[in-house]
Motif scaffolding. Structure first.
Motif, PDB file in Angstrom:
ATOM      1  N   GLY A  87     -13.854 -10.709  22.696  1.00  0.00           N
ATOM      2  CA  GLY A  87     -12.686 -11.131  23.448  1.00  0.00           C
ATOM      3  C   GLY A  87     -11.381 -10.923  22.713  1.00  0.00           C
ATOM      4  O   GLY A  87     -10.311 -11.187  23.244  1.00  0.00           O
ATOM      5  N   GLY A 124      -8.873 -14.114  28.489  1.00  0.00           N
ATOM      6  CA  GLY A 124      -9.083 -15.459  29.015  1.00  0.00           C
ATOM      7  C   GLY A 124      -7.941 -15.855  29.924  1.00  0.00           C
ATOM      8  O   GLY A 124      -7.070 -15.053  30.261  1.00  0.00           O
ATOM      9  N   ASN A 143      -4.253 -14.138  33.659  1.00  0.00           N
ATOM     10  CA  ASN A 143      -5.687 -13.885  33.572  1.00  0.00           C
ATOM     11  C   ASN A 143      -5.835 -12.564  32.821  1.00  0.00           C
ATOM     12  O   ASN A 143      -5.764 -11.492  33.413  1.00  0.00           O
ATOM     13  CB  ASN A 143      -6.282 -13.800  34.978  1.00  0.00           C
ATOM     14  CG  ASN A 143      -7.783 -13.702  34.968  1.00  0.00           C
ATOM     15  OD1 ASN A 143      -8.385 -13.377  33.962  1.00  0.00           O
ATOM     16  ND2 ASN A 143      -8.380 -13.964  36.106  1.00  0.00           N
ATOM     17  N   GLU A 150     -13.725  -8.160  35.711  1.00  0.00           N
ATOM     18  CA  GLU A 150     -13.843  -9.247  34.748  1.00  0.00           C
ATOM     19  C   GLU A 150     -12.834 -10.349  35.032  1.00  0.00           C
ATOM     20  O   GLU A 150     -13.121 -11.520  34.851  1.00  0.00           O
ATOM     21  CB  GLU A 150     -13.655  -8.740  33.320  1.00  0.00           C
ATOM     22  CG  GLU A 150     -14.885  -8.108  32.749  1.00  0.00           C
ATOM     23  CD  GLU A 150     -14.749  -7.828  31.260  1.00  0.00           C
ATOM     24  OE1 GLU A 150     -13.761  -8.268  30.645  1.00  0.00           O
ATOM     25  OE2 GLU A 150     -15.641  -7.174  30.721  1.00  0.00           O
ATOM     26  N   GLN A 154     -13.650 -14.229  35.461  1.00  0.00           N
ATOM     27  CA  GLN A 154     -12.972 -15.250  34.659  1.00  0.00           C
ATOM     28  C   GLN A 154     -12.319 -16.290  35.546  1.00  0.00           C
ATOM     29  O   GLN A 154     -12.344 -17.475  35.243  1.00  0.00           O
ATOM     30  CB  GLN A 154     -11.887 -14.609  33.778  1.00  0.00           C
ATOM     31  CG  GLN A 154     -12.382 -14.189  32.457  1.00  0.00           C
ATOM     32  CD  GLN A 154     -11.282 -13.655  31.561  1.00  0.00           C
ATOM     33  OE1 GLN A 154     -11.569 -13.475  30.422  1.00  0.00           O
ATOM     34  NE2 GLN A 154     -10.083 -13.387  31.997  1.00  0.00           N
ATOM     35  N   GLY A 157     -14.474 -18.993  36.477  1.00  0.00           N
ATOM     36  CA  GLY A 157     -14.851 -19.923  35.419  1.00  0.00           C
ATOM     37  C   GLY A 157     -15.794 -19.362  34.381  1.00  0.00           C
ATOM     38  O   GLY A 157     -16.208 -20.082  33.478  1.00  0.00           O
ATOM     39  N   GLU A 158     -16.163 -18.086  34.455  1.00  0.00           N
ATOM     40  CA  GLU A 158     -17.073 -17.497  33.464  1.00  0.00           C
ATOM     41  C   GLU A 158     -16.352 -17.264  32.146  1.00  0.00           C
ATOM     42  O   GLU A 158     -15.177 -16.937  32.120  1.00  0.00           O
ATOM     43  CB  GLU A 158     -17.607 -16.140  33.967  1.00  0.00           C
ATOM     44  CG  GLU A 158     -18.820 -16.240  34.833  1.00  0.00           C
ATOM     45  CD  GLU A 158     -19.408 -14.865  35.132  1.00  0.00           C
ATOM     46  OE1 GLU A 158     -19.849 -14.196  34.174  1.00  0.00           O
ATOM     47  OE2 GLU A 158     -19.393 -14.470  36.294  1.00  0.00           O
ATOM     48  N   ASP A 159     -17.087 -17.401  31.055  1.00  0.00           N
ATOM     49  CA  ASP A 159     -16.571 -17.091  29.728  1.00  0.00           C
ATOM     50  C   ASP A 159     -17.089 -15.711  29.351  1.00  0.00           C
ATOM     51  O   ASP A 159     -18.294 -15.502  29.262  1.00  0.00           O
ATOM     52  CB  ASP A 159     -17.052 -18.136  28.719  1.00  0.00           C
ATOM     53  CG  ASP A 159     -16.558 -17.839  27.318  1.00  0.00           C
ATOM     54  OD1 ASP A 159     -15.495 -17.203  27.188  1.00  0.00           O
ATOM     55  OD2 ASP A 159     -17.231 -18.233  26.359  1.00  0.00           O
ATOM     56  N   THR A 161     -16.730 -13.855  26.509  1.00  0.00           N
ATOM     57  CA  THR A 161     -16.556 -13.538  25.093  1.00  0.00           C
ATOM     58  C   THR A 161     -17.883 -13.334  24.379  1.00  0.00           C
ATOM     59  O   THR A 161     -17.962 -13.473  23.167  1.00  0.00           O
ATOM     60  CB  THR A 161     -15.762 -14.652  24.392  1.00  0.00           C
ATOM     61  OG1 THR A 161     -16.451 -15.885  24.587  1.00  0.00           O
ATOM     62  CG2 THR A 161     -14.348 -14.745  24.928  1.00  0.00           C
ATOM     63  N   SER A 162     -18.948 -12.988  25.122  1.00  0.00           N
ATOM     64  CA  SER A 162     -20.226 -12.687  24.495  1.00  0.00           C
ATOM     65  C   SER A 162     -20.868 -11.497  25.201  1.00  0.00           C
ATOM     66  O   SER A 162     -20.528 -11.179  26.327  1.00  0.00           O
ATOM     67  CB  SER A 162     -21.172 -13.895  24.566  1.00  0.00           C
ATOM     68  OG  SER A 162     -21.556 -14.131  25.900  1.00  0.00           O
ATOM     69  N   ALA A 165     -22.505 -12.364  28.551  1.00  0.00           N
ATOM     70  CA  ALA A 165     -21.586 -12.500  29.673  1.00  0.00           C
ATOM     71  C   ALA A 165     -21.094 -11.137  30.153  1.00  0.00           C
ATOM     72  O   ALA A 165     -20.951 -10.907  31.349  1.00  0.00           O
ATOM     73  CB  ALA A 165     -20.405 -13.372  29.278  1.00  0.00           C
TER      74      ALA A 165
END
Length: 192
Positions: A87, A124, A143, A150, A154, A157-159, A161-162, A165
């Motif tokens: 991220g 994010g 955003n 993506e 986001q 509400g999804e994260d 940074t992995s 994901a």
């Protein structure tokens, strides 16, 4: 140096107040931008004679800023930038980028109206404060994502940074057997 404020200045005072400020702040900021006059008898008399005009002009600017604030309040803007899997962005989103994004949406905002202490350097959802007038502030959401798809994820509400994901792969569940065939025969370089 003592100055008479011609408009409300945040953390300093209201219009018409005589305040003491540092010389450099007065000479380099307040006086050139027309936010203040040097406090002397002639300027005090001038201010009192022009007070009604200054108050009317301030009220007009405030109402214009209020209209813009109402249309901007709570809006979300998508910013597409390249970033790594964790991220961390390769660049950043600075105040000038935010001004450009808002200009593309039809809003005219000056760079000094964007309250951004540090540039945004990670993807994010980020809240950004805009000070449209000394008495009018509004908050928008940026955003920041790698793609529009993506950004939608986001916003829900999804994260992102992995790797799980981003790619749908659980990094912890991976085993060496998933990548290598333990029963495969390899040629030894010495034999070849």
């Amino acid at each position: 140096m003592e100055v008479i404020l011609l408009e409300r200045v945040t953390k300093l005072g209201q219009m018409g107040e005589t305040v003491k400020v540092r010389d450099g702040y007065a000479r380099n900021y307040l006086l050139p931008l027309g936010k203040a006059l040097r406090a002397n008898a002639a300027n005090k008399a001038r201010f009192e004679s022009e007070r009604a005009t200054l108050e009317a002009r301030n009220l007009e600017r405030k109402s214009e800023a209020q209209k813009v604030a109402e249309s901007l309040d709570g809006k979300s803007f998508i910013v597409v930038r390249s970033a790594g899997e964790t991220g961390q962005m390769y660049g950043s989103v600075a105040a000038r980028d935010i001004v450009e994004i808002l200009a593309n949406e039809g809003f005219t905002i000056a760079r000094n109206q964007v309250e951004l202490n540090n540039p945004i350097k990670a993807i994010g959802l980020h809240k950004v404060e805009l000070h449209l007038h000394a008495e009018v502030a509004v908050s928008i959401e940026l955003n920041v994502a790698r793609s529009a798809e993506e950004a939608e994820r986001q916003a829900k509400g999804e994260d992102l940074t992995s790797a799980e994901a981003i790619y749908g792969v659980d990094e912890d569940a991976l085993r060496p057997e998933d990548f290598f065939n333990p029963e495969a025969e390899y040629e030894d370089e010495d034999e070849a």
